[in-house]
Scaffold this active site. Sequence first.
Site, PDB file in Angstrom:
ATOM      1  N   HIS A  17      17.038  34.791  -1.823  1.00  0.00           N
ATOM      2  CA  HIS A  17      16.241  33.750  -2.486  1.00  0.00           C
ATOM      3  C   HIS A  17      16.005  32.602  -1.503  1.00  0.00           C
ATOM      4  O   HIS A  17      16.757  31.633  -1.458  1.00  0.00           O
ATOM      5  CB  HIS A  17      16.971  33.249  -3.737  1.00  0.00           C
ATOM      6  N   HIS A  19      12.656  30.360   0.037  1.00  0.00           N
ATOM      7  CA  HIS A  19      11.220  30.097  -0.006  1.00  0.00           C
ATOM      8  C   HIS A  19      10.686  29.828   1.395  1.00  0.00           C
ATOM      9  O   HIS A  19      11.212  28.968   2.114  1.00  0.00           O
ATOM     10  CB  HIS A  19      10.924  28.908  -0.909  1.00  0.00           C
ATOM     11  N   ASP A  21       7.969  28.327   2.276  1.00  0.00           N
ATOM     12  CA  ASP A  21       7.470  26.962   2.413  1.00  0.00           C
ATOM     13  C   ASP A  21       8.561  25.924   2.201  1.00  0.00           C
ATOM     14  O   ASP A  21       8.286  24.719   2.258  1.00  0.00           O
ATOM     15  CB  ASP A  21       6.298  26.706   1.460  1.00  0.00           C
ATOM     16  N   GLY A 177       7.822  27.851  -9.676  1.00  0.00           N
ATOM     17  CA  GLY A 177       7.210  26.591 -10.048  1.00  0.00           C
ATOM     18  C   GLY A 177       7.954  25.983 -11.224  1.00  0.00           C
ATOM     19  O   GLY A 177       9.053  26.413 -11.584  1.00  0.00           O
ATOM     20  N   HIS A 204      12.182  33.609 -11.588  1.00  0.00           N
ATOM     21  CA  HIS A 204      12.867  32.325 -11.677  1.00  0.00           C
ATOM     22  C   HIS A 204      13.153  32.023 -13.151  1.00  0.00           C
ATOM     23  O   HIS A 204      12.235  31.921 -13.964  1.00  0.00           O
ATOM     24  CB  HIS A 204      11.974  31.215 -11.119  1.00  0.00           C
ATOM     25  N   GLU A 207      17.098  27.791 -14.510  1.00  0.00           N
ATOM     26  CA  GLU A 207      17.307  26.672 -13.586  1.00  0.00           C
ATOM     27  C   GLU A 207      16.954  25.375 -14.308  1.00  0.00           C
ATOM     28  O   GLU A 207      17.814  24.574 -14.635  1.00  0.00           O
ATOM     29  CB  GLU A 207      16.458  26.849 -12.329  1.00  0.00           C
ATOM     30  N   ASP A 296      17.672  28.867  -1.259  1.00  0.00           N
ATOM     31  CA  ASP A 296      16.496  28.362  -1.956  1.00  0.00           C
ATOM     32  C   ASP A 296      15.534  27.733  -0.945  1.00  0.00           C
ATOM     33  O   ASP A 296      14.539  28.352  -0.570  1.00  0.00           O
ATOM     34  CB  ASP A 296      16.877  27.377  -3.057  1.00  0.00           C
TER      35      ASP A 296
END
Length: 355
Positions: A17, A19, A21, A177, A204, A207, A296
């Site tokens: 996991h 990202h 970006d 998102g 996702h 969270e 993350d």
Amino acid sequence: MTLTLDEIRALPKVALHDHLDGGLRPQTVLELAAEAGHELPAQDAEALGDWFYEAADSGSLVRYLETFDHTVAVMQTADALRRVAREFVLDQAADGVVYAEARWAPEQHLRQGLSPEQAVRAVADGLAEGEAEVAAQGRTVVARQIVTGMRHADRSAEIARLAVAHRDSVCGYDIAGAEDGFPPSRHLEAFDVLKRASARWTVHAGEAAGLDSLWEAVHLAGAQRLGHGVRIVEDVTLAEDGTRHLGPLAAFVRDTGIPLEVCPSSNLQTGIASTIEEHPVGLLVDLGFAVTVSCDNRLMSRTTLSRELALCCEAFDWDLEQLEVLQLTALDHAFLPLPDRARLLEQVVLPGFAG
């Protein structure tokens, strides 16, 4: 005795996991922003790194996600995507990661005319370049991409079809998102596309929203993995005799072995817990959930996978055996063909823990 950060860095690790970006080097953000004419909140790499960390360290997922305005803005060309993907692999390998999945949302990278297909190919090229560079140094790393549909938008089914069409270079699919208010049930068409194609996907959930989001991710979306998932502890109660009782959803997730992609430092920043010692990951491991640990967003959390594991070792008294279990669990649930997982296991992971 607690393992040191250097000892953990030397171990072979699996990152599920992470990202794309959310893991840029600050210097890369500066250089790409200069090329793109994008204004940044700081003008040197150290100050910019501080800004990303401090802005993300607000206790709010919405505020945390705002930091991505800057990283996404500088990832709008094939060259930029290729560079970021290549550096993703190099940075993971430098931390001892031997398998990493980079997730990102193609729909956010089309402002300068790229098609989703071109964007996917650029990331694939960058990952391959990074793998080749690491191999030339005599080390092993395997990197794959997960494409993400943004849960507040309406392109999730399109991105699911993109994942299926490019399954030679895309290992899976995700929705990401703002979670609260945008449940998995909004994206059932996308999950139907994936199911019909026998694809792989993670969701996702758990969270910024609780059990309702997790229930939908598991029972409506058919999640094969849960991104974060830590709020499953809301379905765990403490009895008067000190024992823990799992509610039906928690029991289902644990007993069927649906893996949790837990990201401790990121969760602290978005308000899951106040300290690492209070984070649910220790309890989840003790209760027998299929726990994996990831970063993350390495830039926003100013972290590495080795650092995440070191924090958990200190907080929960995890030892080398527990770290090995975590990596074996992660590799077992990687979106990688079984023969490739078996090779990594036999050639890299098991020898790495055997010393």
